[in-house]
Design an enzyme around this catalytic site. Sequence first.
Site, mmCIF file in Angstrom:
data_model
loop_
_atom_site.group_PDB
_atom_site.id
_atom_site.type_symbol
_atom_site.label_atom_id
_atom_site.label_comp_id
_atom_site.label_asym_id
_atom_site.label_seq_id
_atom_site.Cartn_x
_atom_site.Cartn_y
_atom_site.Cartn_z
ATOM 1 N N CYS A 101 -5.176 -2.902 2.978
ATOM 2 C CA CYS A 101 -5.019 -2.843 4.433
ATOM 3 C C CYS A 101 -6.293 -3.201 5.183
ATOM 4 O O CYS A 101 -6.714 -4.347 5.207
ATOM 5 C CB CYS A 101 -4.487 -1.463 4.842
ATOM 6 S SG CYS A 101 -3.756 -1.453 6.506
ATOM 7 N N LYS B 47 -9.343 2.037 -2.878
ATOM 8 C CA LYS B 47 -9.837 1.617 -1.568
ATOM 9 C C LYS B 47 -11.144 2.326 -1.237
ATOM 10 O O LYS B 47 -11.268 3.541 -1.399
ATOM 11 C CB LYS B 47 -8.792 1.928 -0.494
ATOM 12 C CG LYS B 47 -9.137 1.400 0.891
ATOM 13 C CD LYS B 47 -8.009 1.678 1.870
ATOM 14 C CE LYS B 47 -8.309 1.070 3.233
ATOM 15 N NZ LYS B 47 -7.243 1.372 4.210
ATOM 16 N N GLU C 134 0.832 -1.203 0.000
ATOM 17 C CA GLU C 134 0.000 0.000 0.000
ATOM 18 C C GLU C 134 0.872 1.260 0.000
ATOM 19 O O GLU C 134 1.858 1.339 0.725
ATOM 20 C CB GLU C 134 -0.875 -0.035 1.259
ATOM 21 C CG GLU C 134 -1.637 1.226 1.566
ATOM 22 C CD GLU C 134 -2.267 1.197 2.943
ATOM 23 O OE1 GLU C 134 -3.234 1.941 3.152
ATOM 24 O OE2 GLU C 134 -1.791 0.415 3.816
#
Length: 505
Positions: A373, A324, A267
């Site tokens: 994540c 995300k 990430e």
Amino acid sequence: MPHDSLKAAPRVAFFAALLAGVLHTAAFAPLDAWWLQILALAGLAALSWSATPRRAAWLGAGFGLGWLSSGLWWLHISMHQFGGIPWLLAALAVLLLAAFLSSYYAVMLALLAQLRLRTQPGAGLHALLFASVWLLAELLRATVFGGFPWLASGYAHTTGPLAAWAPWVGIYGISALAALAAAALAALALPAVRAWRPAAAVLGLLTAAALLLPQEFTRSTGFLKVSLLQPNVPQDQKFDRERIDGNLEHLAQLIESARGQLVLTPESVVPVPMAYLDPDYLLRLQAASVDRPLLLGSFLGSEKEGFVNSLQSFGSLPSYNYGKRHLLPFGEFIPPGFHWFVRLMGIPMDDQARGQHQRAFAVAGQRLRPLICYEDLFGEDFVASVRGPEAATVLANVSNLAWFGTLMVQDQHLQFSRMRALEFQRPFIRSTNTGATAVLDHRAELTAQLPPAQAGVLEAEVEGRQGETPYARWLYALGLWPLWLVALALPLALAWRAQAARRAS
């Protein structure tokens, strides 16, 4: 003297619950002591078995405070070491968060005590009621204000007999079953209860079912060679303008050395928006990805539209980007009224935009579903990706946990990926900045891993899988509603019975 003793007893019980909560944390990774989770929760069940509503609330709050403050202490690192907040204020912030999350358990145990006083259930019914209110508390923590289900109690059971329930009922179903087992143990241990028959029935049924439940619901789709990068850039250097060029050079060298059919980076491994990168650097990444795709962690978007924490593809395959959607409160989006607190920490990219689509990435006969994540805590968010003709055959998580050190947090996050692998029977690959970079098979067995805090490339092979687990089917069709209904059914039935009895009298 007797008066003083009576005043001290609630305090003793509160600290016993607090200690049980700390032991509950010890049950999770890295120890993976599933039995300790049940024993610790059995301690809470025993302490609260005959408590008044007020005392039960304090016991639930004490247990939750011990559990969540000891399990989330590493948040202090991000606030103090990297955010510049004085250590005492950072510690207080962690305690306040733990206290807030503990309120769900306090309220639910108070509800249990109130229902017990009104209906006087037997030991077996009491154990079922304990499991119901525990499930309600877990569901509330997972959904209210966007949800923060970190260290949900079922995660302690990625090993052990209850792990067999994962493809059937998922993480929260396991949390409820563990609570039922804990209450059954409490019924055996309490001299005033000693309900051998219902307790033995509960424990026997859980064990037998775990042994008899079918487990294989997916089939192989072949193998994919992957290169998982772990640059190991310290967090205090990640956004340092004087070090970015050197870090990007090291990243390019890792990419060029990779040998897999797919190269996956952590990430935000490029800590600036893609639009700000030197065009020559982008050409270098493209040249390193002629024969295989690269998924690069960076930020897409603009200041006007907002920046999205993303994965961007390089290589010969059609262009792909993944953004995300499930953002972390305070780290990636700022809840209303808290801008002043987040601004104190000076977190870069602290108020991000959400990604727009969640489709899988096709590569070498497999379909890869990225998760960035925090997203891998929410299987209900991406269950659609493991169903249908274009279902993902491999799940992937890219993370940067350098904000929080290396102790506990990396093991905890790996354990969450293990639960997703069990629930959907998909392999799980992870590329992280400082750890845990790893490969899990569809049974959640660890097949390859890089040591934490060590730069390198994990070259591994992963077996893709297709097919649907029972949990994936009903979660896709109904969401978490079946669990809500199961959790509410018994408390509502007992409340109705108590109300009817009151009217009759």
